[in-house]
Design a protein around this motif. Sequence first.
Motif, PDB file in Angstrom:
ATOM      1  N   GLN A 323       0.816  -1.198   0.000  1.00  0.00           N
ATOM      2  CA  GLN A 323       0.000   0.000   0.000  1.00  0.00           C
ATOM      3  C   GLN A 323       0.856   1.257   0.000  1.00  0.00           C
ATOM      4  O   GLN A 323       0.545   2.240  -0.681  1.00  0.00           O
ATOM      5  CB  GLN A 323      -0.951   0.001   1.206  1.00  0.00           C
ATOM      6  N   ARG A 324       1.981   1.239   0.761  1.00  0.00           N
ATOM      7  CA  ARG A 324       2.869   2.395   0.806  1.00  0.00           C
ATOM      8  C   ARG A 324       3.531   2.633  -0.552  1.00  0.00           C
ATOM      9  O   ARG A 324       3.653   3.776  -1.001  1.00  0.00           O
ATOM     10  CB  ARG A 324       3.932   2.192   1.884  1.00  0.00           C
ATOM     11  N   GLU A 325       3.948   1.534  -1.184  1.00  0.00           N
ATOM     12  CA  GLU A 325       4.556   1.677  -2.505  1.00  0.00           C
ATOM     13  C   GLU A 325       3.540   2.263  -3.515  1.00  0.00           C
ATOM     14  O   GLU A 325       3.888   3.069  -4.377  1.00  0.00           O
ATOM     15  CB  GLU A 325       5.069   0.330  -2.996  1.00  0.00           C
ATOM     16  N   TRP A 326       2.345   1.843  -3.358  1.00  0.00           N
ATOM     17  CA  TRP A 326       1.290   2.376  -4.255  1.00  0.00           C
ATOM     18  C   TRP A 326       1.027   3.853  -4.002  1.00  0.00           C
ATOM     19  O   TRP A 326       0.859   4.642  -4.934  1.00  0.00           O
ATOM     20  CB  TRP A 326       0.017   1.559  -4.094  1.00  0.00           C
ATOM     21  N   ASP A 327       1.082   4.247  -2.709  1.00  0.00           N
ATOM     22  CA  ASP A 327       0.915   5.663  -2.383  1.00  0.00           C
ATOM     23  C   ASP A 327       2.068   6.485  -2.921  1.00  0.00           C
ATOM     24  O   ASP A 327       1.860   7.593  -3.444  1.00  0.00           O
ATOM     25  CB  ASP A 327       0.787   5.833  -0.877  1.00  0.00           C
ATOM     26  N   ASP A 328       3.306   5.940  -2.774  1.00  0.00           N
ATOM     27  CA  ASP A 328       4.464   6.666  -3.308  1.00  0.00           C
ATOM     28  C   ASP A 328       4.377   6.801  -4.829  1.00  0.00           C
ATOM     29  O   ASP A 328       4.736   7.845  -5.403  1.00  0.00           O
ATOM     30  CB  ASP A 328       5.753   5.933  -2.915  1.00  0.00           C
ATOM     31  N   PHE A 329       3.893   5.789  -5.492  1.00  0.00           N
ATOM     32  CA  PHE A 329       3.782   5.836  -6.955  1.00  0.00           C
ATOM     33  C   PHE A 329       2.763   6.917  -7.382  1.00  0.00           C
ATOM     34  O   PHE A 329       2.984   7.662  -8.340  1.00  0.00           O
ATOM     35  CB  PHE A 329       3.361   4.464  -7.477  1.00  0.00           C
ATOM     36  N   LYS A 330       1.664   6.992  -6.631  1.00  0.00           N
ATOM     37  CA  LYS A 330       0.659   8.003  -6.973  1.00  0.00           C
ATOM     38  C   LYS A 330       1.171   9.400  -6.707  1.00  0.00           C
ATOM     39  O   LYS A 330       0.820  10.344  -7.428  1.00  0.00           O
ATOM     40  CB  LYS A 330      -0.622   7.759  -6.188  1.00  0.00           C
ATOM     41  N   ASP A 331       2.005   9.559  -5.657  1.00  0.00           N
ATOM     42  CA  ASP A 331       2.575  10.885  -5.403  1.00  0.00           C
ATOM     43  C   ASP A 331       3.542  11.290  -6.503  1.00  0.00           C
ATOM     44  O   ASP A 331       3.605  12.463  -6.896  1.00  0.00           O
ATOM     45  CB  ASP A 331       3.291  10.891  -4.044  1.00  0.00           C
ATOM     46  N   ASN A 332       4.337  10.334  -6.955  1.00  0.00           N
ATOM     47  CA  ASN A 332       5.310  10.638  -7.999  1.00  0.00           C
ATOM     48  C   ASN A 332       4.665  10.763  -9.389  1.00  0.00           C
ATOM     49  O   ASN A 332       5.239  11.377 -10.278  1.00  0.00           O
ATOM     50  CB  ASN A 332       6.395   9.557  -8.039  1.00  0.00           C
ATOM     51  N   ASN A 333       3.531  10.152  -9.565  1.00  0.00           N
ATOM     52  CA  ASN A 333       2.821  10.188 -10.856  1.00  0.00           C
ATOM     53  C   ASN A 333       1.373  10.667 -10.642  1.00  0.00           C
ATOM     54  O   ASN A 333       0.448   9.843 -10.524  1.00  0.00           O
ATOM     55  CB  ASN A 333       2.829   8.804 -11.504  1.00  0.00           C
ATOM     56  N   PRO A 334       1.193  11.954 -10.551  1.00  0.00           N
ATOM     57  CA  PRO A 334      -0.185  12.441 -10.343  1.00  0.00           C
ATOM     58  C   PRO A 334      -1.083  12.117 -11.546  1.00  0.00           C
ATOM     59  O   PRO A 334      -0.612  11.876 -12.658  1.00  0.00           O
ATOM     60  CB  PRO A 334       0.013  13.945 -10.177  1.00  0.00           C
ATOM     61  N   ARG A 335      -2.369  12.172 -11.296  1.00  0.00           N
ATOM     62  CA  ARG A 335      -3.345  11.825 -12.343  1.00  0.00           C
ATOM     63  C   ARG A 335      -3.240  12.822 -13.510  1.00  0.00           C
ATOM     64  O   ARG A 335      -3.272  14.028 -13.324  1.00  0.00           O
ATOM     65  CB  ARG A 335      -4.765  11.832 -11.765  1.00  0.00           C
ATOM     66  N   GLY A 336      -3.085  12.292 -14.690  1.00  0.00           N
ATOM     67  CA  GLY A 336      -3.015  13.121 -15.889  1.00  0.00           C
ATOM     68  C   GLY A 336      -1.642  13.656 -16.189  1.00  0.00           C
ATOM     69  O   GLY A 336      -1.507  14.496 -17.089  1.00  0.00           O
ATOM     70  N   ALA A 337      -0.627  13.214 -15.477  1.00  0.00           N
ATOM     71  CA  ALA A 337       0.727  13.741 -15.723  1.00  0.00           C
ATOM     72  C   ALA A 337       1.214  13.380 -17.112  1.00  0.00           C
ATOM     73  O   ALA A 337       1.874  14.177 -17.787  1.00  0.00           O
ATOM     74  CB  ALA A 337       1.678  13.206 -14.650  1.00  0.00           C
ATOM     75  N   GLY A 338       0.932  12.194 -17.557  1.00  0.00           N
ATOM     76  CA  GLY A 338       1.398  11.783 -18.884  1.00  0.00           C
ATOM     77  C   GLY A 338       0.763  12.605 -20.005  1.00  0.00           C
ATOM     78  O   GLY A 338       1.431  12.986 -20.971  1.00  0.00           O
ATOM     79  N   ASN A 339      -0.508  12.919 -19.864  1.00  0.00           N
ATOM     80  CA  ASN A 339      -1.175  13.703 -20.891  1.00  0.00           C
ATOM     81  C   ASN A 339      -0.631  15.125 -20.933  1.00  0.00           C
ATOM     82  O   ASN A 339      -0.457  15.721 -21.985  1.00  0.00           O
ATOM     83  CB  ASN A 339      -2.666  13.750 -20.660  1.00  0.00           C
ATOM     84  N   MET A 340      -0.379  15.688 -19.756  1.00  0.00           N
ATOM     85  CA  MET A 340       0.151  17.070 -19.713  1.00  0.00           C
ATOM     86  C   MET A 340       1.530  17.147 -20.337  1.00  0.00           C
ATOM     87  O   MET A 340       1.838  18.128 -21.019  1.00  0.00           O
ATOM     88  CB  MET A 340       0.210  17.551 -18.257  1.00  0.00           C
ATOM     89  N   GLY A 341       2.330  16.153 -20.065  1.00  0.00           N
ATOM     90  CA  GLY A 341       3.673  16.180 -20.661  1.00  0.00           C
ATOM     91  C   GLY A 341       3.639  16.087 -22.173  1.00  0.00           C
ATOM     92  O   GLY A 341       4.443  16.695 -22.871  1.00  0.00           O
ATOM     93  N   GLY A 342       2.663  15.359 -22.702  1.00  0.00           N
ATOM     94  CA  GLY A 342       2.595  15.185 -24.133  1.00  0.00           C
ATOM     95  C   GLY A 342       2.098  16.408 -24.862  1.00  0.00           C
ATOM     96  O   GLY A 342       2.363  16.609 -26.045  1.00  0.00           O
ATOM     97  N   ASN A 343       1.339  17.276 -24.162  1.00  0.00           N
ATOM     98  CA  ASN A 343       0.771  18.457 -24.802  1.00  0.00           C
ATOM     99  C   ASN A 343       1.662  19.682 -24.681  1.00  0.00           C
ATOM    100  O   ASN A 343       1.318  20.743 -25.180  1.00  0.00           O
ATOM    101  CB  ASN A 343      -0.588  18.794 -24.200  1.00  0.00           C
ATOM    102  N   ARG A 344       2.756  19.583 -23.976  1.00  0.00           N
ATOM    103  CA  ARG A 344       3.628  20.741 -23.832  1.00  0.00           C
ATOM    104  C   ARG A 344       4.437  20.949 -25.108  1.00  0.00           C
ATOM    105  O   ARG A 344       4.936  20.018 -25.702  1.00  0.00           O
ATOM    106  CB  ARG A 344       4.567  20.542 -22.632  1.00  0.00           C
ATOM    107  N   GLY A 345       4.569  22.257 -25.459  1.00  0.00           N
ATOM    108  CA  GLY A 345       5.308  22.590 -26.664  1.00  0.00           C
ATOM    109  C   GLY A 345       6.778  22.671 -26.415  1.00  0.00           C
ATOM    110  O   GLY A 345       7.566  22.718 -27.314  1.00  0.00           O
TER     111      GLY A 345
END
Length: 345
Positions: A323-345
Amino acid sequence: MDDTNADVSVGLGFSRAQQQLKSLASSPLASTSDEYQKQVQSVAKQLQQCITQIQQLSLFSSNETPDDYSTSELKLILATAYLGDVLQKTTSPDLRVSVLEQALKNYQKFQTTCQDLGIIKHTGQVQKAKHVDAGQTRMHKIERFKQQRAMEQETKELEERLMGDEDDLEEVEREFALKLILLKVHQVQDDMHMVERELEMARQMANMKRSRDEQQDDRVPSSEWRLDSHSYNVDLQTGQHTRPLFNERGQPTRPFVLTNNRQMIKDQVFRPGWALPTMSVDEYLQQEQERGNIISGGGKEPEPKAEIDDNDYDALDAEVVKQREWDDFKDNNPRGAGNMGGNRG
């Protein structure tokens, strides 16, 4: 001017016409009433008879002047002008064009007679101008109106003097006759313009009506679309003979319905403007299942997750670490981070 008896009859007829004109002017009847129109026809007939007698006598000649005529003869010049006034009072729509044409001709005859006798100059007739300033036209109308009012006042004063006991009644009567003619010339010039405008509109209306009548007469019923009227002599419901559904020209004579779905059409009148559902959800699923669009059955169902025993500390610690590893993963990868990175110019 030698036939004295005829001259007297003309004078008497003209005097009667003048009295009838005064009666018409003060008549309380409506101008469209039958009684009023009868009086108009009577005056017109009387004046036409006077004009015919004047023409037979060849009373007026261009070689003579007003001084060559007696006062009673000068008054007869007004016969054609009076006839033009009376003809305008005719209200029959079908005869309006011919009546206006006759009125205009009589006005022109009156004006021509006055010009031939030297009462007015030949240049005294108002000519039509193509381009006239509106301000000048208005000032001209005001000036003519003032002149007409002055002439009417003079004529009225002379008429009052005729009612008195003056010694020079003959001179007053002659002056009154000349003033009356000059006043009528002034009025006829205005009336001619109004008659010409009305005559133009009346001719246009007559041509439009004639065109409509010709179009209606040319409409021949076509045998290609006309239904046979004899097949509708019997009512299909009662079996009794009725009037034909169509006349001889193929036009319907009574209401009829072309379809037998009368109740269905009636039910569709008061309904929402959008499409209503025709079946329930269960009926739809049943129909789809019958069509084979719903998959039933399938593979082995997944086994339920086993519950951790409270006395198994290793399993509990492993679950906490997960559960802690899962919490750390969510902190390091917030929701929608991948989409935001892809839309940056």
